[in-house]
Motif scaffolding. Structure first.
Motif: not given
Length: 273
Positions: A150-175
């Motif tokens: 469960x801890x590993x899954x939570x860490x993976x989820x957090x990493x994916x959320x962080x990565x998606x937030x980074x991608x979204x922010x990068x797309x916003x910056x490019x736009x």
């Protein structure tokens, strides 16, 4: 030191050299310093029916005062053993109303509840529980493995959320960058068109001014020209028309009248006025 005579409580004597009557008096020494005991590891069942192994340490002491010392000897057979056994029962009651997740994350709350409940009971023995510290809470291996997953899954989820937030922010910056670039380009084009239009306007004004000046000069010259000069200009025009391949010519009435005056002036005698 608590003194008993023939098994009956006599008095409490302070530290130092004290004399007791052999065979008649029994002296029971009481240590009033704070004592510490580690409670051995025991199995406890949580509110969600998970068996955990726990061990803890308790700090307690006999309160200073004749009455408290007397109660520690006369009201309980062995206050040390009683305090340890009481900690077992009290912790089982506290853990029984707590889930495994709460037990792992809220040790301070469990510790405080255990201390308060024990102190309520040991107070009547003249004992004060000053502190309780939980050393370890060990769930079963299967539960620990599930928690690790469960801890590993939570860490993976957090990493994916962080990565998606980074991608979204990068797309916003490019736009935003593309938007600013487009705005700057449009503003540059608009300013260039304005400058070109202003240049064309100035050029047109200058051309109009030049043409107007030329017309003014022509008009000034025309005002000073006499009929003979105008007739000479008409003859020059006729000469140019004669060089053209046209076979038909149209002359205005003014030309005929001007020609008559020109002919008349050329045939006039010199002494005629």
């Amino acid at each position: 030191m608590v003194v008993l005579r023939w098994g009956k409580y006599m008095n409490v004597r302070g530290p130092g050299l004290r004399l007791v009557v052999p065979f008649m008096d029994q002296a029971v020494k009481v240590d009033i310093r704070e004592q510490v005991d580690r409670v051995p590891t025991q199995k406890y069942i949580t509110a969600d029916n998970v068996v955990v192994d726990m061990d803890f340490v308790i700090y307690y002491k006999v309160l200073q005062g004749d009455d408290e010392v007397r109660r520690a000897v006369m009201d309980i057979e062995n206050y040390r053993m009683a305090t340890i056994n009481l900690s077992f029962a009290t912790l089982r009651a506290v853990i029984g109303s707590t889930s495994l997740t709460e037990a792992l994350s809220e040790r301070e709350r469990i510790r405080d509840q255990l201390q308060v409940r024990m102190d309520e009971v040991t107070g009547r023995w003249g004992i004060k529980v000053s502190q309780v510290e939980i050393n370890e809470i060990d769930p079963p291996p299967g539960v620990k493995a599930a928690m690790e997953r469960e801890k590993s899954a939570a860490a993976i989820k957090t990493a994916e959320i962080t990565e998606s937030e980074g991608s979204r922010q990068a797309a916003i910056n490019r736009a935003e960058g593309e938007k600013q670039s487009a705005i700057l380009t449009a503003e540059g084009s608009r300013e260039a068109e304005i400058l070109n239009a202003e240049g064309d306007q100035q050029a047109a004004i200058l051309r109009a001014d030049g043409f107007s000046t030329a017309l003014d000069r022509i008009n000034a010259v025309a005002q000073s020209a006499d009929a003979r000069t105008m007739s000479l200009q008409y003859f020059d025009t006729l000469r140019q028309m004669g060089n053209s391949p046209a076979t038909k010519f149209i002359f205005p009435m003014e030309f005929t009248s001007m020609l008559e005056s020109f002919i008349g002036s050329t045939t006039r005698r010199p002494n005629d006025q």
